[in-house]
Write a protein that holds these residues in place. Structure first.
Motif, PDB file in Angstrom:
ATOM      1  N   GLN A 137       0.816  -1.207   0.000  1.00  0.00           N
ATOM      2  CA  GLN A 137       0.000   0.000   0.000  1.00  0.00           C
ATOM      3  C   GLN A 137       0.849   1.257   0.000  1.00  0.00           C
ATOM      4  O   GLN A 137       0.454   2.280  -0.567  1.00  0.00           O
ATOM      5  CB  GLN A 137      -0.949   0.007   1.201  1.00  0.00           C
ATOM      6  CG  GLN A 137      -1.950   1.145   1.205  1.00  0.00           C
ATOM      7  CD  GLN A 137      -2.869   1.126  -0.005  1.00  0.00           C
ATOM      8  OE1 GLN A 137      -3.208   0.062  -0.511  1.00  0.00           O
ATOM      9  NE2 GLN A 137      -3.264   2.297  -0.479  1.00  0.00           N
ATOM     10  N   TRP A 181      -3.956   0.023   4.263  1.00  0.00           N
ATOM     11  CA  TRP A 181      -4.041  -1.349   3.761  1.00  0.00           C
ATOM     12  C   TRP A 181      -4.588  -1.336   2.338  1.00  0.00           C
ATOM     13  O   TRP A 181      -5.441  -0.517   2.006  1.00  0.00           O
ATOM     14  CB  TRP A 181      -4.989  -2.175   4.631  1.00  0.00           C
ATOM     15  CG  TRP A 181      -4.544  -2.364   6.030  1.00  0.00           C
ATOM     16  CD1 TRP A 181      -4.857  -1.583   7.107  1.00  0.00           C
ATOM     17  CD2 TRP A 181      -3.704  -3.407   6.528  1.00  0.00           C
ATOM     18  NE1 TRP A 181      -4.269  -2.075   8.242  1.00  0.00           N
ATOM     19  CE2 TRP A 181      -3.554  -3.197   7.915  1.00  0.00           C
ATOM     20  CE3 TRP A 181      -3.072  -4.507   5.936  1.00  0.00           C
ATOM     21  CZ2 TRP A 181      -2.800  -4.045   8.716  1.00  0.00           C
ATOM     22  CZ3 TRP A 181      -2.327  -5.344   6.739  1.00  0.00           C
ATOM     23  CH2 TRP A 181      -2.189  -5.112   8.108  1.00  0.00           C
ATOM     24  N   PRO A 182      -4.138  -2.238   1.480  1.00  0.00           N
ATOM     25  CA  PRO A 182      -4.706  -2.301   0.125  1.00  0.00           C
ATOM     26  C   PRO A 182      -6.137  -2.826   0.153  1.00  0.00           C
ATOM     27  O   PRO A 182      -6.455  -3.762   0.883  1.00  0.00           O
ATOM     28  CB  PRO A 182      -3.766  -3.270  -0.612  1.00  0.00           C
ATOM     29  CG  PRO A 182      -3.119  -4.097   0.457  1.00  0.00           C
ATOM     30  CD  PRO A 182      -3.064  -3.239   1.685  1.00  0.00           C
ATOM     31  N   SER A 192      -7.968   0.769  -4.854  1.00  0.00           N
ATOM     32  CA  SER A 192      -7.109   0.460  -6.001  1.00  0.00           C
ATOM     33  C   SER A 192      -7.797   0.781  -7.319  1.00  0.00           C
ATOM     34  O   SER A 192      -7.150   1.218  -8.277  1.00  0.00           O
ATOM     35  CB  SER A 192      -6.704  -1.014  -5.965  1.00  0.00           C
ATOM     36  OG  SER A 192      -5.834  -1.272  -4.880  1.00  0.00           O
ATOM     37  N   ASN A 249      -5.611   5.325   3.590  1.00  0.00           N
ATOM     38  CA  ASN A 249      -5.570   3.907   3.242  1.00  0.00           C
ATOM     39  C   ASN A 249      -4.201   3.326   3.579  1.00  0.00           C
ATOM     40  O   ASN A 249      -3.249   3.473   2.814  1.00  0.00           O
ATOM     41  CB  ASN A 249      -5.876   3.725   1.755  1.00  0.00           C
ATOM     42  CG  ASN A 249      -7.303   4.072   1.411  1.00  0.00           C
ATOM     43  OD1 ASN A 249      -8.211   3.260   1.565  1.00  0.00           O
ATOM     44  ND2 ASN A 249      -7.528   5.291   0.934  1.00  0.00           N
ATOM     45  N   ASN A 298       0.200   4.121  -2.681  1.00  0.00           N
ATOM     46  CA  ASN A 298      -0.039   5.512  -2.301  1.00  0.00           C
ATOM     47  C   ASN A 298       0.935   6.462  -2.988  1.00  0.00           C
ATOM     48  O   ASN A 298       0.576   7.589  -3.346  1.00  0.00           O
ATOM     49  CB  ASN A 298       0.046   5.670  -0.782  1.00  0.00           C
ATOM     50  CG  ASN A 298      -1.188   5.145  -0.074  1.00  0.00           C
ATOM     51  OD1 ASN A 298      -2.210   4.881  -0.699  1.00  0.00           O
ATOM     52  ND2 ASN A 298      -1.095   4.975   1.231  1.00  0.00           N
TER      53      ASN A 298
END
Length: 557
Positions: free
Chosen positions: A88, A130-131, A136, A128, A92
């Motif tokens: 992530q 975490w993915p 996404s 965010n 980002n």
């Protein structure tokens, strides 16, 4: 660093990079609680990491675009939960750079661009850690739109115009192949921009070429999966799937909520009125027109996205930075102040950080409370803003947990991730059970819980097949056909070990009918709390009757 007569753009460029990368890497220095739905990010990436083929080895109601980057990071750093955080960080960074590229293509004032990048980072990407596919899909969209605008405004040579157009088609398709709703709306925004450009220039070749690129890429990706049931799994509203879009829900949520979107629309519409009154000038200014078209398109997408991707409730906050950039680009007095006064830049950045302080404070507050020994226990003998209401008698540690008591699990796969004490102890019992340790790689396991990394920790092989869902939410990712298959396997004692997470408040997040079959045909041998906060969940461990004595006799090695 910043001159008295104006802000040097090279320093703005450096600040933008520092903001994008600086905020992105903060999670690398933190520990995290077990996050709701992170099990799905892990398992999809883990299956790709193992070399499994989507739709042949497991089914899912969307494309697998979201899991590619996490799977690559598993290859680089190992299939640990914390590796998802590292993935992530990368997402980002490229997300922030793509947004910055869009503003450069549109010739946004450097000072406004800097502030817009800060808004984007602090309001969306930093949020965010975490993915997740709902983020996404937007990242791939922004990258695709960045390449599209580079094609229109930054590419001079024909070769680069074609390369940027092709890359735009690639990422916009990958957005669609990550999630249909956001990706579909991304395609509509891109087509509207290209259609305007074609009308304005009288040349339609790039619009046609984009469509050709997009279709070719889609065929190259999708056709190999058709023999594996892709048409059944991929959700375009056909049975057994349900359409996610409801016009009533869109209108209801927009009119009943959506305060920020409506506020931005109000300001933007007012700003556009003078431009529309001089229609020909506005229409023949491609950057201004496309800037307005893009911003309104993003707001329209946010209106729909909050309905089609309704959980978590902040999925659509990508619109803030786009609206901010447009609005502040059309406030002449503000632009003049930012261009001439370094103090105005600094003050504006501080105000943005205060505007979005809740995002960072949620994480910083944990550190502050621990560092300054701020008491978590409330004294109800003293009435204050924290104690003027008595606690709900129905609250329990399961429904309203004290996360300060959460602990780390011993298993390396969960390194850096803390969870409820009961969950950690239950995981340790499973992994340390002598029967499981001795037979882990040979065991046939059904894991219907959020603890999907147990596959790597125990070593059992994940079940594969075109009828095996990636996750088990009834009506979303698995359907009656799959439920009947699992019920039949349970009745036949196909599995040696079954873990089932019972979450009564979530509608068949793990199908209740399968739990009913487990209690008929299997033996419950253990239970412990699920890794959730704010909602009761219980992980129940079952073994087949043939393995009951082996499990229990080795439960305390």
């Amino acid at each position: 660093m910043i001159s008295h007569m104006g802000v040097q753009e090279k320093w703005i460029n450096r600040l933008e990079w520092i903001i994008i990368i600086g905020f992105a890497i903060i999670p690398l220095f933190m520990n995290f609680p077990y996050r709701v739905n992170i099990f799905l990010s892990w398992e999809g990436a883990y299956r790709l990491y193992l070399g499994q083929i989507p739709y042949r080895d497991f089914g899912l109601p969307m494309g697998f675009g979201f899991w590619v980057i996490p799977a690559l990071f598993f290859k680089l750093f190992g299939p640990y939960l914390i590796t998802l955080v590292k993935a992530q960080v990368f997402i980002n960074i490229i997300s922030g750079l793509a947004f910055r590229s869009i503003l450069i293509s549109l010739s946004v004032n450097p000072s406004v661009r800097l502030l817009s990048v800060l808004v984007y980072v602090i309001s969306y990407s930093f949020f965010n850690f975490w993915p997740w596919y709902d983020q996404s899909v937007i990242v791939f969209e922004i990258i695709g739109l960045a390449f599209l605008l580079k094609h229109l405004f930054q590419s001079a040579e024909l070769k680069w115009k074609l390369i940027h157009l092709a890359l735009s088609a690639v990422f916009l398709f990958w957005s669609f192949f990550t999630k249909q709703d956001g990706g579909g709306m991304a395609l509509l925004i891109a087509l509207s921009i290209l259609f305007y450009h074609s009308l304005q220039t009288g040349k339609f070749r790039y619009l046609i070429l984009f469509c050709i690129f997009y279709i070719v890429i889609a065929l190259l990706v999708i056709l190999p999966f058709l023999p594996y049931g892709f048409a059944y799994w991929f959700n375009y509203g056909q049975p057994p799937h349900n359409a996610r879009l409801s016009l009533y829900d869109v209108v209801d949520v927009f009119l009943g909520e959506s305060t920020w979107i409506k506020f931005y629309l109000f300001i933007i519409v007012v700003q556009l009125i003078p431009k529309i009154s001089s229609w020909k000038i506005f229409y023949n200014d491609p950057k201004e027109f496309i800037f307005a078209l893009l911003t309104l398109g993003i707001l329209a997408e946010a209106i729909i996205f909050q309905v089609t991707s309704y959980t978590p409730p902040d999925n659509n906050i990508f619109f803030h930075a786009f609206a901010f950039a447009f609005i502040f680009s059309h406030l002449p007095s503000l632009k003049q102040a930012l261009s001439l006064n370094a103090f105005a830049i600094v003050a504006a950045m501080i105000c943005i950080l205060l505007w979005w302080s809740a995002t960072g404070w949620k994480y910083t507050n944990r550190i502050v409370r621990k560092a300054f020994h701020i008491n978590q226990e409330l004294n109800y003998n003293i009435v204050s803003m924290h104690t003027y209401m008595l606690p709900d008698p129905s609250d329990t540690l399961e429904t309203n947990p004290d996360m300060t008591t959460w602990i780390f699990c011993k298993e390396p796969i969960f390194k850096g991730i803390y969870m409820p004490v009961s969950t950690a102890e239950g995981v340790n019992r499973l992994i340390q059970n002598a029967w499981i340790k001795e037979n882990g790689k040979k065991l046939k396991v059904l894991n219907m819980t959020e603890l999907t990394p147990l596959a790597e920790a125990i070593g059992y092989r994940l079940e594969t097949g075109s009828n095996i869902p990636l996750w088990y939410h009834k009506g979303v990712a698995m359907f009656d056909s799959q439920i009947q298959d699992y019920q039949s396997k349970i009745q036949q004692h196909v599995y040696d070990l079954v873990m089932f997470e019972y979450i009564p408040r979530l509608n068949n997040f793990y199908p209740f009918s399968i739990r009913d079959e487990l209690y008929k045909y299997y033996v419950p041998v253990d239970s412990f709390s699920g890794p959730r906060r704010g909602m009761y969940s219980m992980i129940e461990v079952f073994v087949s009757p043939e393995n009951k004595n082996s499990y229990l006799s080795n439960n305390h090695p």
